[in-house]
Design a protein around this motif. Sequence first.
Motif, PDB file in Angstrom:
ATOM      1  N   ASP A  42       0.852  -1.188   0.000  1.00  0.00           N
ATOM      2  CA  ASP A  42       0.000   0.000   0.000  1.00  0.00           C
ATOM      3  C   ASP A  42       0.888   1.238   0.000  1.00  0.00           C
ATOM      4  N   ALA A  43       0.537   2.210  -0.777  1.00  0.00           N
ATOM      5  CA  ALA A  43       1.310   3.449  -0.879  1.00  0.00           C
ATOM      6  C   ALA A  43       0.370   4.630  -0.682  1.00  0.00           C
ATOM      7  N   ALA A  44       0.869   5.638   0.036  1.00  0.00           N
ATOM      8  CA  ALA A  44       0.116   6.876   0.248  1.00  0.00           C
ATOM      9  C   ALA A  44       1.065   8.045   0.054  1.00  0.00           C
ATOM     10  N   PHE A  45       0.585   9.066  -0.611  1.00  0.00           N
ATOM     11  CA  PHE A  45       1.425  10.223  -0.896  1.00  0.00           C
ATOM     12  C   PHE A  45       0.567  11.477  -0.812  1.00  0.00           C
ATOM     13  N   GLN A  46       1.055  12.450  -0.019  1.00  0.00           N
ATOM     14  CA  GLN A  46       0.327  13.702   0.132  1.00  0.00           C
ATOM     15  C   GLN A  46       0.977  14.766  -0.739  1.00  0.00           C
ATOM     16  N   LEU A  47       0.227  15.310  -1.669  1.00  0.00           N
ATOM     17  CA  LEU A  47       0.751  16.347  -2.543  1.00  0.00           C
ATOM     18  C   LEU A  47       0.964  17.631  -1.761  1.00  0.00           C
ATOM     19  N   ASP A  48       2.165  18.166  -1.867  1.00  0.00           N
ATOM     20  CA  ASP A  48       2.488  19.407  -1.150  1.00  0.00           C
ATOM     21  C   ASP A  48       2.294  20.604  -2.071  1.00  0.00           C
ATOM     22  N   LEU A  49       1.047  20.791  -2.500  1.00  0.00           N
ATOM     23  CA  LEU A  49       0.762  21.832  -3.480  1.00  0.00           C
ATOM     24  C   LEU A  49       1.023  23.224  -2.941  1.00  0.00           C
ATOM     25  N   PHE A  50       0.776  23.443  -1.664  1.00  0.00           N
ATOM     26  CA  PHE A  50       0.869  24.788  -1.103  1.00  0.00           C
ATOM     27  C   PHE A  50       2.049  24.941  -0.142  1.00  0.00           C
ATOM     28  N   GLY A  51       2.934  23.957  -0.124  1.00  0.00           N
ATOM     29  CA  GLY A  51       4.191  24.095   0.596  1.00  0.00           C
ATOM     30  C   GLY A  51       4.134  23.859   2.087  1.00  0.00           C
ATOM     31  N   ARG A  52       3.052  23.266   2.583  1.00  0.00           N
ATOM     32  CA  ARG A  52       2.958  23.057   4.027  1.00  0.00           C
ATOM     33  C   ARG A  52       4.093  22.173   4.529  1.00  0.00           C
ATOM     34  N   LEU A  53       4.339  21.071   3.835  1.00  0.00           N
ATOM     35  CA  LEU A  53       5.392  20.155   4.269  1.00  0.00           C
ATOM     36  C   LEU A  53       6.776  20.748   4.032  1.00  0.00           C
ATOM     37  N   ARG A  54       6.927  21.501   2.943  1.00  0.00           N
ATOM     38  CA  ARG A  54       8.230  22.113   2.682  1.00  0.00           C
ATOM     39  C   ARG A  54       8.548  23.187   3.713  1.00  0.00           C
ATOM     40  N   ARG A  55       7.531  23.964   4.110  1.00  0.00           N
ATOM     41  CA  ARG A  55       7.753  24.979   5.138  1.00  0.00           C
ATOM     42  C   ARG A  55       8.061  24.310   6.490  1.00  0.00           C
ATOM     43  N   ALA A  56       7.397  23.219   6.781  1.00  0.00           N
ATOM     44  CA  ALA A  56       7.683  22.506   8.022  1.00  0.00           C
ATOM     45  C   ALA A  56       9.112  21.973   8.028  1.00  0.00           C
ATOM     46  N   THR A  57       9.569  21.483   6.872  1.00  0.00           N
ATOM     47  CA  THR A  57      10.957  21.014   6.767  1.00  0.00           C
ATOM     48  C   THR A  57      11.926  22.177   6.906  1.00  0.00           C
ATOM     49  N   GLU A  58      11.580  23.307   6.322  1.00  0.00           N
ATOM     50  CA  GLU A  58      12.424  24.506   6.450  1.00  0.00           C
ATOM     51  C   GLU A  58      12.557  24.925   7.918  1.00  0.00           C
ATOM     52  N   ALA A  59      11.447  24.890   8.648  1.00  0.00           N
ATOM     53  CA  ALA A  59      11.482  25.242  10.067  1.00  0.00           C
ATOM     54  C   ALA A  59      12.324  24.247  10.854  1.00  0.00           C
ATOM     55  N   SER A  60      12.185  22.983  10.522  1.00  0.00           N
ATOM     56  CA  SER A  60      12.943  21.956  11.227  1.00  0.00           C
ATOM     57  C   SER A  60      14.440  22.109  10.986  1.00  0.00           C
ATOM     58  N   ARG A  61      14.819  22.429   9.773  1.00  0.00           N
ATOM     59  CA  ARG A  61      16.242  22.630   9.471  1.00  0.00           C
ATOM     60  C   ARG A  61      16.785  23.859  10.199  1.00  0.00           C
ATOM     61  N   ALA A  62      15.990  24.915  10.263  1.00  0.00           N
ATOM     62  CA  ALA A  62      16.427  26.109  10.995  1.00  0.00           C
ATOM     63  C   ALA A  62      16.599  25.797  12.480  1.00  0.00           C
ATOM     64  N   GLU A  63      15.721  24.981  13.018  1.00  0.00           N
ATOM     65  CA  GLU A  63      15.859  24.596  14.421  1.00  0.00           C
ATOM     66  C   GLU A  63      17.122  23.762  14.640  1.00  0.00           C
TER      67      GLU A  63
END
Length: 489
Positions: free
Chosen positions: A156-177
């Motif tokens: 089974d595979a599941a993939f959430q499209l990051d159309l509006f950058g929610r996951l990318r912004r969360a990753t950006e915040a995590s890297r800054a931390e």
Amino acid sequence: MVHHRRSMDKHDELRRLLMKKPPSISPMSTIIAGILASIMTTGCAVGPNYHRPAVQTPTAYRALKEDKQAQAQAASFADLPWWQVFQDPQLQELIRTALKENYDLQLAAERISAARAQVAITRSRLFPQVQGDANFNGGKDASTQSKFNILGLTADAAFQLDLFGRLRRATEASRAELLATQDAKNTVTLTLVSDVASDYFQLLDLDLQLRITQDTVKTQEESVKLTRLRLDHGVATKLDVLQAQQVLDTANAQIPDLERQIAQGEDAISILLGHYPDAVPRGRPLAEQSLPPDVPPGMPSSLLERRPDIRQVEHDLVAANAEIGVARAAFFPQISLTGSGGGAFGRSSLFSGLMSSQTGIWSYGAQVTQPIFTGGALRGNLKLAESQHRQELIAYQQAIQLAFRDVSDALIGYQKIHEVRVAQETTVKDLQDTVDTSLVRYRGGITTYLEVLDGQRSLFGAELGLAQARGNEYQSLVQLYKALGGGWQ
């Protein structure tokens, strides 16, 4: 005969099932994959992109505004590694031990490992999540006594499209931390190096005061003996003996307190080294320690890059900025894609060696989730993120101001304490000449012993003051090195 034919029909059916191949992938899957790739490359990330805030910094440090030569020096005293600043080999060994075994530094290193793991967790949401399942079934056909084993495999595979950058912004915040955590470790390193050096110089200062006190005790013991001898020969009075004894008693009273401070100072250094309280080896005496001929502070603007505490606060600001994007993306739809596929593989004793796919199935789907009514939770979350960003911006500006205050205080302190030490050296020399002259006058019968006593008391206090001034000068040098952001290389 009928029973045998039914048995053969059953095995023919099993054989057909085992020989059946899974359906081929539909051309529609290729089209969907292309659409997904296009969406992923064109998706936008809502929320503001980070730009370093414009901060007005002084063109020169306050203590150097009149010193044009110092203002022109771009290199900074803090650019030197600590082993070039602190020339005492024993102090260098103590700092190396602290950097290796200090518990605060070990905790800071583990926090970096935890932050790095958190980045990996947050970033993993940008990729498809695939899960596999396997099951095995075996049995025996009672009519034919044939055995069969069936192995089922599904994915089974599941993939959430990051159309509006929610996951990318969360990753950006995590890297800054993560970067903030690394700078927090650098701050701990800077503080640790400074604390070990400062405590070490304080220990040498106490050693010098103890030696001065012990030398004074020996001198006064000889003075008391001489005065008693003069009393026995009728040259001195009983009052002369009592006055000489007073100076001796004063010096003797200083020794236990100095020994207490020395032992407690050794305990403090031992803890910084990650050890249990114990004696601390010494290197060069305080009077033999070297001071730099000049201390260029460098350009004020470079302080923003050199001080790890300022960079830590800025990384916190970057993370808070990214969290605004996470909060804004929550207003938009979340699109998830799912897919599954698998098959069953089996073996039957009726058809020896036969191993093929029994069944095959695949499916895919999409789900869209759009918040409709949340009672103001999404808007409140956005306002919270924006407020936290403003708080981090204020903290960043405040950290810069406090850093410049640290440098200004340290520069002024180092300059003025140096002047105090030079003046105190002159005072000690003058008082030593005064005591020598008073002793000559007293032995010649020109003056009383009270004049000698006053001179000796003043000299003893001045010598202790000079030892403290020397210790303060080295500690002020350490504080200046720390304020400029040095020591964590």
